[in-house]
Write an enzyme that holds these catalytic residues in place. Structure first.
Site, PDB file in Angstrom:
ATOM      1  N   PHE A   1       2.581 -15.733 -38.719  1.00  0.00           N
ATOM      2  CA  PHE A   1       3.721 -16.401 -39.360  1.00  0.00           C
ATOM      3  C   PHE A   1       3.194 -17.234 -40.511  1.00  0.00           C
TER       4      PHE A   1
ATOM      5  N   GLU B   1       1.098 -23.621 -46.907  1.00  0.00           N
ATOM      6  CA  GLU B   1       0.312 -23.213 -48.089  1.00  0.00           C
ATOM      7  C   GLU B   1      -0.749 -24.273 -48.382  1.00  0.00           C
TER       8      GLU B   1
ATOM      9  N   GLY C   1      14.264 -22.722 -37.955  1.00  0.00           N
ATOM     10  CA  GLY C   1      14.885 -22.256 -36.710  1.00  0.00           C
ATOM     11  C   GLY C   1      13.844 -21.630 -35.779  1.00  0.00           C
TER      12      GLY C   1
ATOM     13  N   LEU D   1      10.669 -22.507 -35.824  1.00  0.00           N
ATOM     14  CA  LEU D   1       9.810 -23.611 -35.369  1.00  0.00           C
ATOM     15  C   LEU D   1      10.435 -24.348 -34.191  1.00  0.00           C
TER      16      LEU D   1
ATOM     17  N   ARG E   1     -17.314 -37.048  -6.369  1.00  0.00           N
ATOM     18  CA  ARG E   1     -18.413 -37.810  -6.973  1.00  0.00           C
ATOM     19  C   ARG E   1     -18.617 -39.144  -6.257  1.00  0.00           C
TER      20      ARG E   1
ATOM     21  N   GLN F   1     -10.369 -48.951  -7.723  1.00  0.00           N
ATOM     22  CA  GLN F   1      -9.030 -49.196  -8.262  1.00  0.00           C
ATOM     23  C   GLN F   1      -8.868 -48.709  -9.697  1.00  0.00           C
TER      24      GLN F   1
ATOM     25  N   GLY G   1     -17.378 -38.929 -16.240  1.00  0.00           N
ATOM     26  CA  GLY G   1     -18.627 -39.495 -16.743  1.00  0.00           C
ATOM     27  C   GLY G   1     -19.315 -38.543 -17.712  1.00  0.00           C
TER      28      GLY G   1
ATOM     29  N   GLU H   1       2.800 -27.168 -36.281  1.00  0.00           N
ATOM     30  CA  GLU H   1       4.240 -27.151 -35.921  1.00  0.00           C
ATOM     31  C   GLU H   1       4.883 -28.504 -36.202  1.00  0.00           C
TER      32      GLU H   1
ATOM     33  N   THR I   1       3.392 -32.422 -37.846  1.00  0.00           N
ATOM     34  CA  THR I   1       2.437 -33.414 -37.332  1.00  0.00           C
ATOM     35  C   THR I   1       3.170 -34.445 -36.456  1.00  0.00           C
TER      36      THR I   1
HETATM   37  P1  TGC Z   1      15.498 -30.973 -45.071  1.00  0.00           P
HETATM   38  O1  TGC Z   1      16.131 -31.433 -46.340  1.00  0.00           O
HETATM   39  O2  TGC Z   1      15.513 -31.837 -43.867  1.00  0.00           O
HETATM   40  O3  TGC Z   1      16.126 -29.554 -44.656  1.00  0.00           O
HETATM   41  C1  TGC Z   1      16.210 -28.473 -45.599  1.00  0.00           C
HETATM   42  C2  TGC Z   1      17.094 -27.402 -44.996  1.00  0.00           C
HETATM   43  O4  TGC Z   1      16.518 -26.892 -43.786  1.00  0.00           O
HETATM   44  C3  TGC Z   1      17.417 -27.115 -42.690  1.00  0.00           C
HETATM   45  N1  TGC Z   1      16.637 -27.445 -41.505  1.00  0.00           N
HETATM   46  C4  TGC Z   1      16.745 -26.810 -40.352  1.00  0.00           C
HETATM   47  N2  TGC Z   1      17.519 -25.778 -39.984  1.00  0.00           N
HETATM   48  C5  TGC Z   1      17.395 -25.309 -38.723  1.00  0.00           C
HETATM   49  N3  TGC Z   1      16.519 -25.835 -37.841  1.00  0.00           N
HETATM   50  C6  TGC Z   1      15.721 -26.880 -38.184  1.00  0.00           C
HETATM   51  N4  TGC Z   1      14.830 -27.359 -37.320  1.00  0.00           N
HETATM   52  C7  TGC Z   1      15.816 -27.422 -39.493  1.00  0.00           C
HETATM   53  N5  TGC Z   1      15.167 -28.409 -40.174  1.00  0.00           N
HETATM   54  C8  TGC Z   1      15.686 -28.413 -41.409  1.00  0.00           C
HETATM   55  C9  TGC Z   1      18.292 -28.273 -43.144  1.00  0.00           C
HETATM   56  O5  TGC Z   1      19.514 -28.266 -42.447  1.00  0.00           O
HETATM   57  C10 TGC Z   1      18.463 -27.947 -44.603  1.00  0.00           C
HETATM   58  O6  TGC Z   1      19.374 -26.876 -44.718  1.00  0.00           O
HETATM   59  P2  TGC Z   1      20.365 -26.757 -45.996  1.00  0.00           P
HETATM   60  O7  TGC Z   1      21.166 -25.540 -45.714  1.00  0.00           O
HETATM   61  O8  TGC Z   1      21.137 -28.044 -46.008  1.00  0.00           O
HETATM   62  O9  TGC Z   1      19.451 -26.616 -47.174  1.00  0.00           O
HETATM   63  O10 TGC Z   1      14.014 -30.506 -45.416  1.00  0.00           O
HETATM   64  P3  TGC Z   1      12.807 -31.344 -45.978  1.00  0.00           P
HETATM   65  O11 TGC Z   1      12.238 -30.550 -47.102  1.00  0.00           O
HETATM   66  O12 TGC Z   1      13.167 -32.780 -46.231  1.00  0.00           O
HETATM   67  O13 TGC Z   1      11.744 -31.268 -44.771  1.00  0.00           O
HETATM   68  C11 TGC Z   1      12.060 -31.774 -43.540  1.00  0.00           C
HETATM   69  C12 TGC Z   1      10.860 -31.725 -42.575  1.00  0.00           C
HETATM   70  C13 TGC Z   1       9.724 -32.573 -43.078  1.00  0.00           C
HETATM   71  C14 TGC Z   1      11.346 -32.302 -41.259  1.00  0.00           C
HETATM   72  C15 TGC Z   1      10.414 -30.311 -42.257  1.00  0.00           C
HETATM   73  O14 TGC Z   1      10.240 -29.577 -43.381  1.00  0.00           O
HETATM   74  C16 TGC Z   1       9.247 -30.219 -41.309  1.00  0.00           C
HETATM   75  O15 TGC Z   1       9.489 -30.117 -40.104  1.00  0.00           O
HETATM   76  N6  TGC Z   1       7.935 -30.178 -41.748  1.00  0.00           N
HETATM   77  C17 TGC Z   1       6.835 -29.824 -40.886  1.00  0.00           C
HETATM   78  C18 TGC Z   1       6.340 -28.449 -41.267  1.00  0.00           C
HETATM   79  C19 TGC Z   1       5.967 -27.624 -40.084  1.00  0.00           C
HETATM   80  O16 TGC Z   1       6.350 -27.872 -38.954  1.00  0.00           O
HETATM   81  N7  TGC Z   1       5.225 -26.577 -40.339  1.00  0.00           N
HETATM   82  C20 TGC Z   1       4.839 -25.677 -39.290  1.00  0.00           C
HETATM   83  C21 TGC Z   1       4.170 -24.451 -39.837  1.00  0.00           C
HETATM   84  S1  TGC Z   1       4.029 -23.172 -38.651  1.00  0.00           S
HETATM   85  C22 TGC Z   1       2.849 -23.675 -37.602  1.00  0.00           C
HETATM   86  O17 TGC Z   1       2.326 -24.736 -37.664  1.00  0.00           O
HETATM   87  C23 TGC Z   1       2.482 -22.705 -36.561  1.00  0.00           C
HETATM   88  S2  TGC Z   1       1.191 -23.187 -35.538  1.00  0.00           S
HETATM   89  C24 TGC Z   1       1.478 -22.076 -34.321  1.00  0.00           C
HETATM   90  C25 TGC Z   1       0.499 -22.026 -33.250  1.00  0.00           C
HETATM   91  O18 TGC Z   1      -0.667 -21.639 -33.491  1.00  0.00           O
HETATM   92  O19 TGC Z   1       0.929 -22.264 -32.072  1.00  0.00           O
HETATM   93  P1  FAD Z   2      -0.347 -32.605 -44.692  1.00  0.00           P
HETATM   94  O1  FAD Z   2       1.078 -32.206 -44.822  1.00  0.00           O
HETATM   95  O2  FAD Z   2      -1.162 -32.677 -45.935  1.00  0.00           O
HETATM   96  O3  FAD Z   2      -0.395 -34.009 -43.952  1.00  0.00           O
HETATM   97  C1  FAD Z   2      -1.550 -34.852 -43.969  1.00  0.00           C
HETATM   98  C2  FAD Z   2      -1.180 -36.191 -43.332  1.00  0.00           C
HETATM   99  O4  FAD Z   2      -0.138 -36.817 -44.114  1.00  0.00           O
HETATM  100  C3  FAD Z   2      -0.620 -36.037 -41.910  1.00  0.00           C
HETATM  101  O5  FAD Z   2      -1.068 -37.109 -41.128  1.00  0.00           O
HETATM  102  C4  FAD Z   2       0.876 -36.158 -42.107  1.00  0.00           C
HETATM  103  O6  FAD Z   2       1.564 -36.634 -40.952  1.00  0.00           O
HETATM  104  C5  FAD Z   2       0.954 -37.137 -43.272  1.00  0.00           C
HETATM  105  N1  FAD Z   2       2.203 -36.991 -44.015  1.00  0.00           N
HETATM  106  C6  FAD Z   2       2.627 -35.939 -44.766  1.00  0.00           C
HETATM  107  N2  FAD Z   2       3.853 -36.165 -45.259  1.00  0.00           N
HETATM  108  C7  FAD Z   2       4.222 -37.392 -44.804  1.00  0.00           C
HETATM  109  C8  FAD Z   2       5.389 -38.195 -44.941  1.00  0.00           C
HETATM  110  N3  FAD Z   2       6.454 -37.769 -45.655  1.00  0.00           N
HETATM  111  N4  FAD Z   2       5.419 -39.400 -44.356  1.00  0.00           N
HETATM  112  C9  FAD Z   2       4.378 -39.841 -43.589  1.00  0.00           C
HETATM  113  N5  FAD Z   2       3.237 -39.123 -43.398  1.00  0.00           N
HETATM  114  C10 FAD Z   2       3.171 -37.921 -44.007  1.00  0.00           C
HETATM  115  N6  FAD Z   2       0.992 -22.960 -40.375  1.00  0.00           N
HETATM  116  C11 FAD Z   2       1.680 -21.789 -40.433  1.00  0.00           C
HETATM  117  O7  FAD Z   2       2.538 -21.616 -41.305  1.00  0.00           O
HETATM  118  N7  FAD Z   2       1.435 -20.794 -39.549  1.00  0.00           N
HETATM  119  C12 FAD Z   2       0.498 -20.900 -38.567  1.00  0.00           C
HETATM  120  O8  FAD Z   2       0.329 -19.984 -37.770  1.00  0.00           O
HETATM  121  C13 FAD Z   2      -0.256 -22.107 -38.495  1.00  0.00           C
HETATM  122  N8  FAD Z   2      -1.270 -22.220 -37.597  1.00  0.00           N
HETATM  123  C14 FAD Z   2      -2.090 -23.305 -37.635  1.00  0.00           C
HETATM  124  C15 FAD Z   2      -3.246 -23.334 -36.852  1.00  0.00           C
HETATM  125  C16 FAD Z   2      -4.107 -24.424 -36.917  1.00  0.00           C
HETATM  126  C17 FAD Z   2      -5.357 -24.425 -36.102  1.00  0.00           C
HETATM  127  C18 FAD Z   2      -3.793 -25.522 -37.756  1.00  0.00           C
HETATM  128  C19 FAD Z   2      -4.698 -26.718 -37.823  1.00  0.00           C
HETATM  129  C20 FAD Z   2      -2.663 -25.487 -38.547  1.00  0.00           C
HETATM  130  C21 FAD Z   2      -1.813 -24.383 -38.521  1.00  0.00           C
HETATM  131  N9  FAD Z   2      -0.710 -24.275 -39.362  1.00  0.00           N
HETATM  132  C22 FAD Z   2       0.028 -23.130 -39.432  1.00  0.00           C
HETATM  133  C23 FAD Z   2      -0.475 -25.317 -40.367  1.00  0.00           C
HETATM  134  C24 FAD Z   2       0.181 -26.591 -39.828  1.00  0.00           C
HETATM  135  O9  FAD Z   2       1.538 -26.396 -39.570  1.00  0.00           O
HETATM  136  C25 FAD Z   2      -0.053 -27.691 -40.851  1.00  0.00           C
HETATM  137  O10 FAD Z   2      -1.431 -28.031 -40.779  1.00  0.00           O
HETATM  138  C26 FAD Z   2       0.811 -28.906 -40.599  1.00  0.00           C
HETATM  139  O11 FAD Z   2       2.184 -28.614 -40.811  1.00  0.00           O
HETATM  140  C27 FAD Z   2       0.410 -30.094 -41.491  1.00  0.00           C
HETATM  141  O12 FAD Z   2       0.237 -29.709 -42.810  1.00  0.00           O
HETATM  142  P2  FAD Z   2      -1.121 -30.111 -43.597  1.00  0.00           P
HETATM  143  O13 FAD Z   2      -2.267 -29.701 -42.751  1.00  0.00           O
HETATM  144  O14 FAD Z   2      -1.023 -29.557 -44.970  1.00  0.00           O
HETATM  145  O15 FAD Z   2      -1.092 -31.680 -43.626  1.00  0.00           O
END
Ligand code: TGC
Ligand code: FAD
Length: 398
Positions: free
Chosen positions: A142, A146, A251, A253, A282, A293, A353, A377, A379
Site C-alpha cells: 500500500f 512519500e 478509509g 487506514l 528467578r 512488592q 534483568g 498508520e 504517529t
Molecule cells: P482532513 O482535512 O482532515 O481530511 C481530508 C479529507 O479526508 C477525509 N478523511 C477521512 N475519510 C474517511 N476516513 C478517515 N479516517 C478520514 N480522515 C480524513 C476528510 O473527511 C476529508 O474529506 P473531504 O471529502 O472533506 O475532502 O485531512 P488533513 O490533510 O488535514 O490530514 C488529516 C490527518 C493528519 C488526520 C491525516 O491525514 C492522517 O491521519 N495522517 C497520518 C497519515 C497516516 O496515517 N499514514 C499511514 C500510511 S500507511 C501505513 O503507515 C501503513 S503501515 C502498515 C503496517 O506495516 O502495518
Molecule cells: P513525519 O510526518 O515527518 O513526522 C515526524 C514527527 O513530526 C512525528 O513525531 C510527528 O508526530 C510530528 N508531526 C508531524 N506533523 C505534525 C503536526 N501537524 N503536529 C504535531 N506533530 C507533527 N506508509 C505507507 O504508506 N505504507 C506502508 O506500508 C508503510 N509501512 C511502514 C513501515 C514502517 C516500518 C514504517 C516506519 C513506516 C511505514 N509507513 C508506511 C510510513 C508511516 O505511515 C509514516 O512513517 C508515518 O505516517 C509518519 O510519517 P513520517 O515518517 O514522514 O514522519
C-alpha cells in the site's frame, strides 16, 4: 534462507482477567485457538532468528493464506473469511503476539490491499486479485507515504496523467511494508486536477521499481522498501473506480488501525506472560523475584492496562461490526494499545534483568518493533490531534 528453529517451547498463556471470553462466540474462540496454534508452530520458534538476520520469511505468505489471516472480513465469494471484526481483531492479536512485523504483513495485505480492492474496486478487479491475495498466491503493498509527505498525505506529489489509452504514473513512495516482495501495489496518486485516486500497479510494469530499505532496527522480520514510478504506463482498468479523494486511503487506514489496536495488545500479552513466568522462576535473596512488592506492582499494572485495552478493543470491534466506529474512536484505541504495549515491554524487560536484553526472551524484539507501530498508520501525536479535533472541533494539524 531459513533461520534455525529455537530450542524452546512456547508456553504462552493469554491473560483474561475480566473473563472476556464470555463475550466471545464459540467461533471466535475456535479462530483464536487455530491462529494461536499456527503462531506457536510457524512463527515463535523461528522469529528471533529471522529478526536477528533481518530476514523476511517469504514462505509465511502462503501459510498466512492457509490459516485465513488475509482479509478475514472480505466476503467468502472473493476468497476472504466472511468473518466479523472481533474475529479480525483476534487474528491480529494472535499474530502480533508472535511478532509485529508478521502482523504488518497480514494487516497490509488484508486492510490496505484487499479492502480497497473490495470496497472501491470494479467487479473485474475483485475477481482478478482478491482470491489470489486471500490465498497468499499474491502479496500486495500500500503506497501512501512519500519522502516529503508522511503525516500529511494530502500533500503527495505522485501523479498520473491521462494519455488516452493508459495513465502515465510518476513519483515515489517511501517506507512501504512488503514492497520489495509485493506482486502488486495499491498506489495513491493525484490526477491532473489534483484529486487523489487509487491505482493497482503490478510488478513487471516498465519503469516500476521497489528498492529495499536497509538498516532498520525495528520490524526486522518484515520487508520494507520504496516504490519508484518513472513514466509507468498503467492500464486504465487498473484505476479503483469506487472512491477518490483523501477519504479513500483514510478509509483503509481505519481498518488497519483497528487491527493494530488488537495486535499491539497481543505483543503486550506476550511480554506480560513472559515476565509473570520469569518472576516465579528467578530466585534472588532466596525467594522468587515475584514475591517482592515492586515486581508485583509491575505485574499488577501490566495486567490492569491489558484488561482495560482488551475491553476497549472488544467494544470497538462491536461498533466496527455495526458500522458505527468513528475514526477518532479508532485513533483512541490504536494510540492507547501501542502506548500500553511499549510500557509493558519496557517493564517486562526490567523484570527479566540482564536476560531481558537477549533474544532468549521476546521483549527487546517487541519493544523495537513497537517503535515502528507507534509511528506508522499515523504517529502517536497525530492520533492525539485527531482526538483533539474531535473534542474541540478545531483541527490543530496545520
Ligand atoms: P482532513 O482535512 O482532515 O481530511 C481530508 C479529507 O479526508 C477525509 N478523511 C477521512 N475519510 C474517511 N476516513 C478517515 N479516517 C478520514 N480522515 C480524513 C476528510 O473527511 C476529508 O474529506 P473531504 O471529502 O472533506 O475532502 O485531512 P488533513 O490533510 O488535514 O490530514 C488529516 C490527518 C493528519 C488526520 C491525516 O491525514 C492522517 O491521519 N495522517 C497520518 C497519515 C497516516 O496515517 N499514514 C499511514 C500510511 S500507511 C501505513 O503507515 C501503513 S503501515 C502498515 C503496517 O506495516 O502495518
Ligand atoms: P513525519 O510526518 O515527518 O513526522 C515526524 C514527527 O513530526 C512525528 O513525531 C510527528 O508526530 C510530528 N508531526 C508531524 N506533523 C505534525 C503536526 N501537524 N503536529 C504535531 N506533530 C507533527 N506508509 C505507507 O504508506 N505504507 C506502508 O506500508 C508503510 N509501512 C511502514 C513501515 C514502517 C516500518 C514504517 C516506519 C513506516 C511505514 N509507513 C508506511 C510510513 C508511516 O505511515 C509514516 O512513517 C508515518 O505516517 C509518519 O510519517 P513520517 O515518517 O514522514 O514522519
Amino acid at each position: 534462507m531459513s533461520a534455525e528453529k529455537r530450542n524452546f517451547v512456547d508456553e504462552f498463556e493469554s491473560p483474561d482477567f475480566y473473563a472476556l471470553d464470555d463475550l466471545l462466540t464459540d467461533e471466535h474462540k475456535l479462530i483464536r485457538s487455530s491462529v494461536r496454534d499456527f503462531v506457536k508452530k510457524e512463527i515463535t520458534p523461528f522469529i528471533e532468528g529471522w529478526a536477528e538476520k533481518n530476514h523476511f520469511p517469504e514462505e509465511i505468505v502462503k501459510k498466512f493464506g492457509e490459516v485465513g489471516a488475509f482479509g478475514p472480513t472480505v466476503p467468502a465469494e472473493y476468497g476472504g473469511g466472511g468473518l466479523d471484526y472481533i474475529s479480525y481483531g483476534l487474528i491480529m492479536q494472535e499474530v502480533e503476539r508472535g511478532d509485529s512485523g508478521m502482523r504488518s504483513t497480514a494487516s497490509v495485505q488484508g486492510s490496505l490491499v484487499m479492502y480497497p480492492i473490495y470496497a472501491y474496486g470494479s467487479e473485474e478487479q475483485r475477481k482478478k486479485y482478491l482470491p489470489k491475495l486471500a490465498s497468499g498466491e499474491m502479496l500486495g503493498c500500500f503506497g501512501l507515504t512519500e519522502p516529503n509527505h508522511g503525516s500529511n498525505p494530502s500533500g503527495m506529489e505522485t501523479n498520473f496523467k491521462d494519455m488516452g489509452d493508459h495513465y502515465l504514473l510518476n513519483g515515489a513512495k517511501m517506507w512501504i511494508s512488503n514492497s520489495p516482495k509485493a506482486d502488486i501495489a495499491v498506489v495513491w496518486a493525484k490526477n491532473e486536477e489534483g484529486r487523489i485516486h487509487g491505482l493497482i500497479v503490478e510488478r513487471g510494469m516498465e519503469g516500476f521499481t521497489t528498492p529495499e530499505t536497509h538498516g532498520k532496527w525495528s520490524l526486522r522480520a518484515s520487508c520494507t522498501g520504496e516504490l519508484v514510478f518513472s513514466d509507468v504506463k498503467v492500464p486504465k482498468e487498473n484505476l479503483l473506480p469506487g472512491k477518490n479523494g483523501l477519504g479513500a486511503p483514510m478509509g483503509c487506514l481505519d481498518k488497519a488501525r483497528y487491527g493494530i489496536a488488537w495486535g499491539a495488545i497481543g505483543a503486550a500479552m506476550d511480554c506480560y506472560d513472559s515476565a509473570r513466568r520469569y518472576s516465579l522462576e528467578r530466585i534472588q535473596f532466596g525467594k522468587p523475584i515475584g514475591s517482592f512488592q515492586l515486581v508485583q506492582k509491575k505485574l499488577s499494572e501490566m495486567l490492569t492496562e491489558i484488561t482495560k485495552a482488551q475491553l476497549l478493543n472488544w467494544k470497538l470491534g462491536k461498533m466496527m461490526d455495526e458500522g458505527k466506529a468513528s475514526t477518532s474512536q479508532i485513533s483512541m484505541a490504536k494510540r492507547n494499545s501501542v502506548e500500553v504495549a511499549l510500557n509493558i515491554a519496557r517493564e517486562a524487560r526490567q523484570i527479566h534483568g540482564g536476560m531481558g536484553i537477549t533474544g532468549e526472551y521476546p521483549m527487546m524484539r517487541h519493544m523495537m518493533n513497537l517503535e515502528s507501530v507507534v509511528t506508522y498508520e499515523g504517529t502517536h501525536d497525530i492520533h492525539l490531534l485527531i482526538l483533539g479535533a474531535e473534542i474541540t472541533g478545531i483541527p490543530a494539524f496545520k
